[in-house]
Design a protein around this motif. Structure first.
Motif, PDB file in Angstrom:
ATOM      1  N   ILE A  89      -2.526  -0.415  -6.105  1.00  0.00           N
ATOM      2  CA  ILE A  89      -2.903   0.225  -7.369  1.00  0.00           C
ATOM      3  C   ILE A  89      -3.205   1.706  -7.165  1.00  0.00           C
ATOM      4  N   GLY A  90      -3.984   2.001  -6.114  1.00  0.00           N
ATOM      5  CA  GLY A  90      -4.355   3.393  -5.842  1.00  0.00           C
ATOM      6  C   GLY A  90      -3.164   4.276  -5.547  1.00  0.00           C
ATOM      7  N   LEU A  91      -2.233   3.772  -4.729  1.00  0.00           N
ATOM      8  CA  LEU A  91      -1.029   4.545  -4.396  1.00  0.00           C
ATOM      9  C   LEU A  91      -0.112   4.692  -5.605  1.00  0.00           C
ATOM     10  N   MET A  92      -0.047   3.647  -6.427  1.00  0.00           N
ATOM     11  CA  MET A  92       0.796   3.702  -7.633  1.00  0.00           C
ATOM     12  C   MET A  92       0.293   4.800  -8.576  1.00  0.00           C
ATOM     13  N   PHE A  93      -1.018   4.822  -8.835  1.00  0.00           N
ATOM     14  CA  PHE A  93      -1.587   5.869  -9.678  1.00  0.00           C
ATOM     15  C   PHE A  93      -1.403   7.248  -9.046  1.00  0.00           C
ATOM     16  N   GLY A  94      -1.535   7.305  -7.724  1.00  0.00           N
ATOM     17  CA  GLY A  94      -1.370   8.581  -7.022  1.00  0.00           C
ATOM     18  C   GLY A  94       0.026   9.156  -7.190  1.00  0.00           C
TER      19      GLY A  94
ATOM     20  N   PRO B 187      -4.894  11.522  -4.490  1.00  0.00           N
ATOM     21  CA  PRO B 187      -5.428  10.606  -3.467  1.00  0.00           C
ATOM     22  C   PRO B 187      -6.498   9.654  -4.014  1.00  0.00           C
ATOM     23  N   SER B 188      -6.323   9.171  -5.253  1.00  0.00           N
ATOM     24  CA  SER B 188      -7.308   8.284  -5.865  1.00  0.00           C
ATOM     25  C   SER B 188      -7.372   6.921  -5.181  1.00  0.00           C
ATOM     26  N   VAL B 189      -6.429   6.658  -4.258  1.00  0.00           N
ATOM     27  CA  VAL B 189      -6.453   5.417  -3.494  1.00  0.00           C
ATOM     28  C   VAL B 189      -7.752   5.285  -2.710  1.00  0.00           C
ATOM     29  N   PHE B 190      -8.316   6.413  -2.252  1.00  0.00           N
ATOM     30  CA  PHE B 190      -9.579   6.354  -1.501  1.00  0.00           C
ATOM     31  C   PHE B 190     -10.722   5.865  -2.390  1.00  0.00           C
ATOM     32  N   LEU B 191     -10.736   6.315  -3.637  1.00  0.00           N
ATOM     33  CA  LEU B 191     -11.771   5.879  -4.574  1.00  0.00           C
ATOM     34  C   LEU B 191     -11.617   4.393  -4.874  1.00  0.00           C
ATOM     35  N   CYS B 192     -10.375   3.930  -5.052  1.00  0.00           N
ATOM     36  CA  CYS B 192     -10.115   2.532  -5.365  1.00  0.00           C
ATOM     37  C   CYS B 192     -10.565   1.619  -4.224  1.00  0.00           C
ATOM     38  N   VAL B 193     -10.180   1.962  -3.000  1.00  0.00           N
ATOM     39  CA  VAL B 193     -10.571   1.153  -1.832  1.00  0.00           C
ATOM     40  C   VAL B 193     -12.086   1.196  -1.650  1.00  0.00           C
TER      41      VAL B 193
END
Length: 435
Positions: free
Chosen positions: A87-92, A126-132
């Protein structure tokens, strides 16, 4: 109390990160503040999905921990991390490709985009960091550990504040990066949070241990279980965001002073949410764990105790709001007309704290049980059916102004609170099964 207080402190610290960023960015200029604000509008939509995944993670992990099936809890956390990465990478990727179009769609002019684009790319991509980060913290809360997310939030705040100053304004021979530096500081602090949370989960002194370098494989059944819980929670948050945007537009039509008063009152009201959010975490964890232990009646009692404790805190906050409303309003503005409107709103808010507490704590208790659909339906009825419609009738048609907005809010909170409490007391949520 032991679960709730660290969660309350963590929520305060999360708010403080935004305050620090705004403080430093504000020294660059007005356009820079607008750039951060418009980026946060986008991030709030993503956070709705990230936090929903966190709710699903807490519900599943707490149930397995209660049942003393720690290996299944480990497996669930791994699947949640896999989903968070996707999900984070997709949004990124979406943010990277459509960054300027997204900002234009939100109404940013060329002057604002000049500042917003660097910040947007360094935070939203890089919103994947927030998601994780949110998933790992939710997993630990599911085990009953709310102290580690709080401690990590403290470290993250300190790193963010230091890097904000260094990267925005520079130090020694380094000249600084301006608003780009603010974005990089935020993202780096989130990366550090992920590393610290992974270290904790991969240690021997926690109830879950995912072995980062161990065997990982996709389990579609477990992913389906987490998704079934998470999707209604995501929809609920999107309903709330959509409702806020709709009636926010109506408030703007009332006038600039009314909109300013509304934002000031909303900012002050945030502090009343903190006890409810903290005890909501406690309720979700305890309800989930005791359902795992097959102690359904005890689970229900613990949820109610969390509600009563939270109500005590929130009623005290409400009394402060009612008595000191003029003082609190005066901290934000010297305009007498705005102050008067804020005072009226704060005194309305003060009277409905017990019902607001239900929408926070009992909703979390239901979500901890895996019952995320009912809170979604109640939000659909309350936000779109009562609040938005109420604002339209009371403000746009009957001319009650800002007071009408918050009367509609009070009616929504009361109706939703009653509906949610009836659902909780009837106990149908005890029948929710985790595959």
């Amino acid at each position: 109390m032991l679960l709730a207080i660290p969660a309350m402190i963590e929520n305060i610290l999360q708010v403080f990160i935004g305050v620090v960023d705004t403080y430093f960015v504000g020294r660059i200029g007005t356009e820079a503040i607008a750039g951060v604000g418009i980026t946060n509008l986008t991030m709030n939509v993503y956070i709705a999905f990230f936090s929903a995944l966190g709710i699903g993670t807490t519900a599943v992990v707490s149930r397995y921990i209660g049942a003393e099936e720690n290996e299944k809890a480990d497996h669930a956390v791994k699947q949640s991390i896999i989903m968070a990465l996707v999900i984070g990478l997709m949004f990124g990727i979406i943010n990277l490709i459509f960054s300027k179009k997204i900002l234009l769609l939100l109404g940013a002019g060329e002057g604002v985009i000049e500042y917003a684009l660097p910040y947007f790319l360094s935070v939203a991509v890089p919103s994947v960091f927030l998601c994780v980060n949110m998933v790992l913290a939710s997993a630990l809360r599911g085990t009953g550990d709310t102290k580690t997310p709080m401690q990590v939030a403290i470290i993250s705040n300190i790193i963010n504040a230091i890097l904000d100053y260094i990267l925005i304004f520079g130090i020694f021979s380094f000249s600084g990066l301006g608003i780009l530096g603010a974005g990089l500081a935020t993202t780096f602090s989130r990366l550090i949070s992920v590393i610290l949370l992974l270290k904790k989960i991969n240690s021997k002194d926690t109830k879950i241990n995912i072995f980062i370098f161990g065997q990982w494989k996709i389990d579609f059944i477990m992913l389906s279980t987490i998704t079934k819980i998470s999707i209604p929670a995501a929809v609920e948050r999107l309903i709330m965001r959509s409702g806020q945007l709709i009636y926010g537009g109506m408030i703007i039509k009332i006038g600039t002073e009314a909109y300013a008063a509304h934002n000031i009152a909303g900012t002050i009201e945030t502090f009343s949410y903190l006890p409810g959010m903290g005890f909501g975490v406690a309720a979700a964890t305890l309800v989930g764990q005791h359902l795992g232990k097959k102690k359904e009646d005890e689970a229900q009692s613990l949820g109610l105790i969390a509600y009563l404790l939270s109500t005590g805190f929130m009623v005290i906050v409400g009394i402060i709001f009612y008595i000191f409303a003029p003082v609190l309003a005066g901290l934000f503005t010297k305009d007498e007309n705005i102050i008067n409107q804020v005072v009226q709103v704060l005194r309305i808010i003060a009277l409905f704290q017990p019902f607001l507490c239900i929408t926070l704590v009992i909703t979390s208790a239901l979500q901890g049980a895996g019952d995320t659909r009912f809170p979604m339906y109640s939000s659909l009825i309350g936000i779109l059916g009562i609040r938005v419609l109420g604002v339209y009738i009371l403000c746009m048609r009957l001319g009650f102004g800002l007071v009408g907005v918050w009367i509609a809010y009070a009616i929504d909170i009361t109706v939703r609170g009653v509906i949610l409490m009836i659902r909780y007391l009837k106990g149908k949520w005890k029948e929710v099964r985790i595959s």
